[in-house]
Motif scaffolding. Structure first.
Motif, PDB file in Angstrom:
ATOM      1  N   MET A   1      19.203 -37.613 -11.226  1.00  0.00           N
ATOM      2  CA  MET A   1      18.662 -36.486 -10.217  1.00  0.00           C
ATOM      3  C   MET A   1      17.145 -36.646 -10.529  1.00  0.00           C
ATOM      4  O   MET A   1      16.711 -36.784 -11.657  1.00  0.00           O
ATOM      5  N   SER A   2      16.524 -36.735  -9.594  1.00  0.00           N
ATOM      6  CA  SER A   2      14.817 -36.742  -9.629  1.00  0.00           C
ATOM      7  C   SER A   2      14.619 -35.670 -10.306  1.00  0.00           C
ATOM      8  O   SER A   2      15.169 -34.354  -9.818  1.00  0.00           O
ATOM      9  N   ASN A   3      13.392 -35.760 -10.901  1.00  0.00           N
ATOM     10  CA  ASN A   3      12.817 -34.460 -11.513  1.00  0.00           C
ATOM     11  C   ASN A   3      11.292 -34.465 -10.983  1.00  0.00           C
ATOM     12  O   ASN A   3      10.213 -35.072 -11.659  1.00  0.00           O
ATOM     13  N   HIS A   4      11.069 -34.015  -9.919  1.00  0.00           N
ATOM     14  CA  HIS A   4       9.788 -34.134  -9.243  1.00  0.00           C
ATOM     15  C   HIS A   4       8.721 -33.290 -10.020  1.00  0.00           C
ATOM     16  O   HIS A   4       7.648 -33.971 -10.053  1.00  0.00           O
ATOM     17  N   ALA A   5       9.245 -32.097 -10.366  1.00  0.00           N
ATOM     18  CA  ALA A   5       8.218 -31.254 -11.227  1.00  0.00           C
ATOM     19  C   ALA A   5       7.395 -32.203 -12.506  1.00  0.00           C
ATOM     20  O   ALA A   5       6.347 -32.272 -12.916  1.00  0.00           O
ATOM     21  N   ARG A   6       8.502 -32.805 -13.062  1.00  0.00           N
ATOM     22  CA  ARG A   6       7.948 -33.588 -14.459  1.00  0.00           C
ATOM     23  C   ARG A   6       7.052 -34.661 -13.897  1.00  0.00           C
ATOM     24  O   ARG A   6       6.043 -34.914 -14.482  1.00  0.00           O
ATOM     25  N   THR A   7       7.514 -35.475 -12.871  1.00  0.00           N
ATOM     26  CA  THR A   7       6.629 -36.499 -12.341  1.00  0.00           C
ATOM     27  C   THR A   7       5.203 -36.147 -12.004  1.00  0.00           C
ATOM     28  O   THR A   7       4.077 -36.892 -12.559  1.00  0.00           O
ATOM     29  N   GLU A   8       5.017 -34.999 -11.252  1.00  0.00           N
ATOM     30  CA  GLU A   8       3.778 -34.510 -10.724  1.00  0.00           C
ATOM     31  C   GLU A   8       3.077 -33.791 -11.943  1.00  0.00           C
ATOM     32  O   GLU A   8       1.977 -34.011 -12.092  1.00  0.00           O
ATOM     33  N   ARG A   9       3.905 -33.306 -13.081  1.00  0.00           N
ATOM     34  CA  ARG A   9       3.227 -32.683 -14.402  1.00  0.00           C
ATOM     35  C   ARG A   9       2.605 -33.910 -14.836  1.00  0.00           C
ATOM     36  O   ARG A   9       1.470 -33.692 -15.155  1.00  0.00           O
ATOM     37  N   LEU A  10       3.083 -35.115 -15.076  1.00  0.00           N
ATOM     38  CA  LEU A  10       2.468 -36.326 -15.755  1.00  0.00           C
ATOM     39  C   LEU A  10       1.228 -36.815 -14.908  1.00  0.00           C
ATOM     40  O   LEU A  10       0.360 -37.346 -15.399  1.00  0.00           O
ATOM     41  N   ARG A  11       1.617 -37.112 -13.333  1.00  0.00           N
ATOM     42  CA  ARG A  11       0.445 -37.300 -12.807  1.00  0.00           C
ATOM     43  C   ARG A  11      -0.628 -36.347 -12.771  1.00  0.00           C
ATOM     44  O   ARG A  11      -1.858 -36.851 -12.901  1.00  0.00           O
ATOM     45  N   LEU A  12      -0.715 -35.075 -12.742  1.00  0.00           N
ATOM     46  CA  LEU A  12      -1.698 -34.295 -12.786  1.00  0.00           C
ATOM     47  C   LEU A  12      -2.202 -34.272 -14.100  1.00  0.00           C
ATOM     48  O   LEU A  12      -3.591 -34.317 -14.314  1.00  0.00           O
ATOM     49  N   ALA A  13      -1.619 -34.416 -15.367  1.00  0.00           N
ATOM     50  CA  ALA A  13      -2.232 -34.602 -16.489  1.00  0.00           C
ATOM     51  C   ALA A  13      -3.110 -35.981 -16.578  1.00  0.00           C
ATOM     52  O   ALA A  13      -4.160 -35.790 -17.270  1.00  0.00           O
ATOM     53  N   PRO A  21     -13.517 -32.733 -18.310  1.00  0.00           N
ATOM     54  CA  PRO A  21     -13.532 -31.270 -18.161  1.00  0.00           C
ATOM     55  C   PRO A  21     -14.245 -30.616 -17.317  1.00  0.00           C
ATOM     56  O   PRO A  21     -14.197 -29.597 -16.903  1.00  0.00           O
ATOM     57  N   ASP A  22     -15.556 -31.300 -16.760  1.00  0.00           N
ATOM     58  CA  ASP A  22     -16.258 -30.636 -15.928  1.00  0.00           C
ATOM     59  C   ASP A  22     -16.407 -31.039 -14.432  1.00  0.00           C
ATOM     60  O   ASP A  22     -17.208 -30.943 -13.595  1.00  0.00           O
ATOM     61  N   ALA A  23     -15.417 -31.752 -14.142  1.00  0.00           N
ATOM     62  CA  ALA A  23     -15.107 -32.398 -12.775  1.00  0.00           C
ATOM     63  C   ALA A  23     -15.067 -31.079 -11.485  1.00  0.00           C
ATOM     64  O   ALA A  23     -14.260 -30.016 -12.098  1.00  0.00           O
ATOM     65  N   PRO A  24     -15.296 -31.346 -10.496  1.00  0.00           N
ATOM     66  CA  PRO A  24     -14.962 -30.178  -9.553  1.00  0.00           C
ATOM     67  C   PRO A  24     -13.401 -30.403  -9.072  1.00  0.00           C
ATOM     68  O   PRO A  24     -12.803 -31.483  -9.187  1.00  0.00           O
ATOM     69  N   THR A  25     -12.816 -29.299  -8.585  1.00  0.00           N
ATOM     70  CA  THR A  25     -11.684 -29.201  -7.733  1.00  0.00           C
ATOM     71  C   THR A  25     -11.790 -28.524  -6.753  1.00  0.00           C
ATOM     72  O   THR A  25     -12.889 -28.084  -6.337  1.00  0.00           O
ATOM     73  N   LEU A  26     -10.669 -28.337  -5.603  1.00  0.00           N
ATOM     74  CA  LEU A  26     -10.636 -27.934  -4.508  1.00  0.00           C
ATOM     75  C   LEU A  26     -10.263 -26.284  -4.728  1.00  0.00           C
ATOM     76  O   LEU A  26     -10.392 -25.583  -3.927  1.00  0.00           O
ATOM     77  N   ASN A 100       7.602 -25.430 -10.006  1.00  0.00           N
ATOM     78  CA  ASN A 100       6.613 -26.095 -10.306  1.00  0.00           C
ATOM     79  C   ASN A 100       6.381 -27.517  -9.439  1.00  0.00           C
ATOM     80  O   ASN A 100       5.221 -28.215  -9.440  1.00  0.00           O
ATOM     81  N   THR A 101       7.337 -27.914  -8.689  1.00  0.00           N
ATOM     82  CA  THR A 101       7.276 -28.963  -7.910  1.00  0.00           C
ATOM     83  C   THR A 101       5.743 -29.115  -6.877  1.00  0.00           C
ATOM     84  O   THR A 101       4.977 -29.708  -7.006  1.00  0.00           O
ATOM     85  N   VAL A 102       5.764 -27.871  -6.151  1.00  0.00           N
ATOM     86  CA  VAL A 102       4.512 -27.937  -5.400  1.00  0.00           C
ATOM     87  C   VAL A 102       3.520 -27.436  -5.980  1.00  0.00           C
ATOM     88  O   VAL A 102       2.422 -27.765  -5.842  1.00  0.00           O
ATOM     89  N   GLU A 103       3.241 -26.617  -7.191  1.00  0.00           N
ATOM     90  CA  GLU A 103       2.414 -26.288  -7.907  1.00  0.00           C
ATOM     91  C   GLU A 103       1.610 -27.306  -8.370  1.00  0.00           C
ATOM     92  O   GLU A 103       0.340 -27.630  -8.217  1.00  0.00           O
ATOM     93  N   PHE A 105       2.143 -30.593  -7.517  1.00  0.00           N
ATOM     94  CA  PHE A 105       1.869 -31.492  -6.430  1.00  0.00           C
ATOM     95  C   PHE A 105       0.302 -31.324  -5.885  1.00  0.00           C
ATOM     96  O   PHE A 105      -0.560 -31.974  -5.712  1.00  0.00           O
ATOM     97  N   VAL A 106       0.250 -29.831  -5.405  1.00  0.00           N
ATOM     98  CA  VAL A 106      -1.151 -29.307  -4.870  1.00  0.00           C
ATOM     99  C   VAL A 106      -2.235 -29.272  -5.890  1.00  0.00           C
ATOM    100  O   VAL A 106      -3.282 -29.784  -5.616  1.00  0.00           O
ATOM    101  N   HIS A 107      -2.063 -28.977  -7.264  1.00  0.00           N
ATOM    102  CA  HIS A 107      -3.220 -29.066  -8.313  1.00  0.00           C
ATOM    103  C   HIS A 107      -3.463 -30.457  -8.422  1.00  0.00           C
ATOM    104  O   HIS A 107      -4.765 -30.842  -8.779  1.00  0.00           O
ATOM    105  N   ALA A 108      -2.561 -31.303  -8.416  1.00  0.00           N
ATOM    106  CA  ALA A 108      -2.940 -32.735  -8.562  1.00  0.00           C
ATOM    107  C   ALA A 108      -3.878 -33.319  -7.363  1.00  0.00           C
ATOM    108  O   ALA A 108      -4.852 -33.904  -7.634  1.00  0.00           O
ATOM    109  N   GLU A 109      -3.704 -32.719  -6.292  1.00  0.00           N
ATOM    110  CA  GLU A 109      -4.424 -33.212  -5.137  1.00  0.00           C
ATOM    111  C   GLU A 109      -5.859 -32.373  -5.037  1.00  0.00           C
ATOM    112  O   GLU A 109      -6.769 -32.811  -4.854  1.00  0.00           O
ATOM    113  N   ASP A 110      -5.666 -30.942  -5.639  1.00  0.00           N
ATOM    114  CA  ASP A 110      -6.921 -30.357  -6.006  1.00  0.00           C
ATOM    115  C   ASP A 110      -7.898 -31.093  -6.624  1.00  0.00           C
ATOM    116  O   ASP A 110      -9.252 -31.299  -6.491  1.00  0.00           O
ATOM    117  N   VAL A 111      -7.415 -31.879  -7.738  1.00  0.00           N
ATOM    118  CA  VAL A 111      -8.200 -32.981  -8.645  1.00  0.00           C
ATOM    119  C   VAL A 111      -8.734 -34.048  -7.772  1.00  0.00           C
ATOM    120  O   VAL A 111      -9.814 -34.476  -7.805  1.00  0.00           O
TER     121      VAL A 111
END
Length: 219
Positions: A1-13, A21-26, A100-103, A105-111
């Motif tokens: 079974m896919s774990n989308h939250a885990r995948t997005e956590r690693l992408r966001l990290a 540390p000082d980059a802008p976000t959305l 956290n799947t949406v959380e 994903f959205v924050h990764a795109e915020d960065v």
């Protein structure tokens, strides 16, 4: 079974690490350091996490987040990457995926979209997961703000409608991930099309950001 939250956590990290540390976000007023502190707070400081949603507790949440933000940035990213501690509710089976799947994903795109960015392909499985979660995101975030009847449509997935019945109607069309970003207030950086009368689109844009060039004409 896919774990989308885990995948997005690693992408966001990875995105946080690459940005520094000082980059802008959305997220208005937040740098990547602030966002990293927020992510750690959500799953490690449950005494303060309630203030993310509850206005009465927001002051305490802000103080705790500010304290976390004073830690070394690399430590914050490492704590987030490692996942929730055993005593966190997010460590319960299925909780991370559900909450956290949406959380993430959205924050990764915020960065990613805070600066120059290019479209990225989202897997069909991830798109389906985002579509399943879109109704809740839309009810919580977009429905209280839209002044018009609002339709969210993704080709091959379907349509969701929300907002006041009757009167003006606007339809926003895009991939599930783009609709999630729009519903969460990131529409200015989302790849969506908007259909509706000029007056209705302008009214919607005052409440929920739309891509540049949308207001004053329909597309």
């Amino acid at each position: 079974m896919s774990n989308h939250a885990r995948t997005e956590r690693l992408r966001l990290a990875e995105l946080l690490t690459a940005a520094g540390p000082d980059a802008p976000t959305l997220c208005a007023g937040w740098t990547t350091r602030d966002l990293a502190a927020h992510l750690v707070l959500r799953e490690r400081r449950m005494d303060a996490a309630a203030g993310i949603r509850l206005r009465a507790l927001a002051g305490w949440t802000a103080r705790v987040q500010a304290g976390l933000a004073r830690r070394p940035y690399e430590e914050l990213v490492r704590m987030f990457r490692s996942g929730p501690p055993l005593l966190s509710p997010f460590a319960l089976p299925g909780a991370d995926e559900a909450a956290n799947t949406v959380e993430y994903f959205v924050h990764a795109e915020d960065v990613r979209r805070a600066g120059p960015w290019e479209p990225r392909e989202v897997s069909p499985a991830m798109s389906a997961a985002l579509w399943r979660r879109l109704p809740l995101v839309a009810r919580l975030e977009a429905a209280p703000r839209t002044p018009v009847r609002l339709g969210l449509r993704s080709v091959g997935q379907g349509r969701i409608e929300l907002g006041p019945a009757g009167g003006d109607y606007v339809e926003v069309i895009g991939e599930p991930g783009e609709l999630v970003l729009f519903a969460g207030g990131r529409g200015a950086r989302a790849e969506v099309e908007v259909e509706g009368s000029e007056e209705a689109v302008e009214a919607l844009a005052k409440a929920l950001p739309l891509p540049p060039g949308t207001v004053g004409g329909c597309r």
